[in-house]
Design an enzyme around this catalytic site. Structure first.
Site, PDB file in Angstrom:
ATOM      1  N   ASP A  72       5.252 -10.618  -8.271  1.00  0.00           N
ATOM      2  CA  ASP A  72       5.197  -9.161  -8.282  1.00  0.00           C
ATOM      3  C   ASP A  72       6.268  -8.541  -7.394  1.00  0.00           C
ATOM      4  O   ASP A  72       6.961  -9.230  -6.653  1.00  0.00           O
ATOM      5  CB  ASP A  72       3.816  -8.677  -7.849  1.00  0.00           C
ATOM      6  CG  ASP A  72       3.246  -9.478  -6.666  1.00  0.00           C
ATOM      7  OD1 ASP A  72       4.048 -10.036  -5.896  1.00  0.00           O
ATOM      8  OD2 ASP A  72       2.015  -9.542  -6.521  1.00  0.00           O
ATOM      9  N   GLU A 141     -10.396  -9.049  -2.141  1.00  0.00           N
ATOM     10  CA  GLU A 141     -11.378  -8.649  -3.145  1.00  0.00           C
ATOM     11  C   GLU A 141     -11.157  -9.368  -4.474  1.00  0.00           C
ATOM     12  O   GLU A 141     -11.633  -8.929  -5.521  1.00  0.00           O
ATOM     13  CB  GLU A 141     -11.352  -7.134  -3.327  1.00  0.00           C
ATOM     14  CG  GLU A 141     -11.773  -6.384  -2.059  1.00  0.00           C
ATOM     15  CD  GLU A 141     -11.826  -4.904  -2.246  1.00  0.00           C
ATOM     16  OE1 GLU A 141     -11.522  -4.416  -3.356  1.00  0.00           O
ATOM     17  OE2 GLU A 141     -12.181  -4.195  -1.283  1.00  0.00           O
ATOM     18  N   HIS A 143      -8.120 -10.247  -6.027  1.00  0.00           N
ATOM     19  CA  HIS A 143      -7.011  -9.980  -6.935  1.00  0.00           C
ATOM     20  C   HIS A 143      -5.966 -11.076  -6.865  1.00  0.00           C
ATOM     21  O   HIS A 143      -5.737 -11.696  -5.819  1.00  0.00           O
ATOM     22  CB  HIS A 143      -6.403  -8.584  -6.705  1.00  0.00           C
ATOM     23  CG  HIS A 143      -5.742  -8.372  -5.368  1.00  0.00           C
ATOM     24  ND1 HIS A 143      -4.479  -8.799  -5.090  1.00  0.00           N
ATOM     25  CD2 HIS A 143      -6.174  -7.746  -4.249  1.00  0.00           C
ATOM     26  CE1 HIS A 143      -4.138  -8.450  -3.864  1.00  0.00           C
ATOM     27  NE2 HIS A 143      -5.163  -7.818  -3.329  1.00  0.00           N
ATOM     28  N   GLU A 148      -5.455  -5.987 -10.106  1.00  0.00           N
ATOM     29  CA  GLU A 148      -6.575  -5.415  -9.380  1.00  0.00           C
ATOM     30  C   GLU A 148      -7.861  -5.466 -10.211  1.00  0.00           C
ATOM     31  O   GLU A 148      -7.865  -5.880 -11.378  1.00  0.00           O
ATOM     32  CB  GLU A 148      -6.254  -3.963  -9.012  1.00  0.00           C
ATOM     33  CG  GLU A 148      -4.960  -3.773  -8.219  1.00  0.00           C
ATOM     34  CD  GLU A 148      -5.134  -3.987  -6.727  1.00  0.00           C
ATOM     35  OE1 GLU A 148      -6.111  -4.661  -6.324  1.00  0.00           O
ATOM     36  OE2 GLU A 148      -4.302  -3.473  -5.960  1.00  0.00           O
TER      37      GLU A 148
END
Length: 252
Positions: A72, A141, A143, A148
């Site tokens: 990314d 969380e 990802h 996401e």
């Protein structure tokens, strides 16, 4: 899904660095048969990169015939910006090894044509057939890359809007100023990772990753609320973690 747990983050990083070296050397890459390696940014892989650099300098591994694809990049940050993932990868890894610059692939956060940039990235990965090993990290969380909550199994490389929790977590790199953190990024998708990778290796360190790691391994499969749960859909996943991430505590 295999798991290797170590008492310290140093031991976990050393194990996975040695594992990557072994995989590349066994493959014996050449210019006509390169080894394709997927790479992440973030604090978790830094120990791996440090050890790969040391091994390269000692002649234990060469990256001359390795092609890399990063996961990314922030949108609208120049490669010269110290917080860009271009800058991170060259500063922490590429500048210190023998990889040819033309073998390095990172999404262009300054592109004027986002759709073309993302489609071209997908096409280039597919041109090589498969990513032989995709190294990844794990968000608190769950990802993967910037996939996401709500990311679908068939998602591909695309523009993504960063969740508030991600912006808050990454603000530590921007003088804890939330307004300075980019709100959008370019990211490979879940499908890009799962359907193009022969093997996926995750480095998961620290107590803050305990919840996400448990959801990855033991949670509901293919749960879009926790994108890392999609890894249960892949046949060759190795998770390397420390005791803190695994939720293990030992008393002396």
């Amino acid at each position: 899904m295999r798991q290797a747990t170590f008492s310290s983050d140093e031991d976990a990083s050393q194990y996975l660095a040695d594992y990557i070296i072994k995989k590349i050397n066994q493959f014996n890459p050449t210019s006509s048969k390169p080894f394709i390696l997927g790479l992440p940014t973030g604090s978790s892989p830094e120990g791996i990169y440090k050890r790969l650099i040391e091994a390269n300098k000692k002649g234990l591994i060469s990256f001359k015939n390795v092609i890399t694809f990063n996961m990314d990049e922030y949108l609208n940050l120049s490669p010269q910006n110290p917080q860009s993932y271009h800058y991170f990868m060259y500063d922490k890894f590429f500048n210190h090894i023998d990889i040819p610059k033309e073998n390095i692939n990172i999404l262009n956060g300054l592109t004027q044509d986002i759709e073309k940039e993302c489609n071209d990235y997908e096409s280039k990965i597919k041109k090589y057939g498969k990513i032989h090993l995709f190294l990844g990290g794990l968000g608190p969380e769950g990802h993967l890359a910037f996939n996401e909550k709500g990311s679908t199994r068939n998602s591909k490389t695309r523009k993504v809007e960063l969740a508030e929790s991600t912006i808050k977590a990454n603000s530590r790199f921007f003088n804890n100023d939330l307004s300075q953190v980019p709100k959008f990024a370019l990211s490979v998708g879940i499908s890009t990772i799962l359907d193009n990778s022969e093997e996926i290796c995750l480095i998961v360190l620290g107590e803050s990753k305990k919840f996400a790691l448990n959801k990855t391994i033991n949670g509901k499969p293919n749960d879009s609320n926790f994108p890392s749960s999609y890894l249960q859909d892949h046949s060759n996943v190795l998770i390397v973690c420390d005791n803190a991430a695994a939720g293990l505590k030992f008393k002396l």
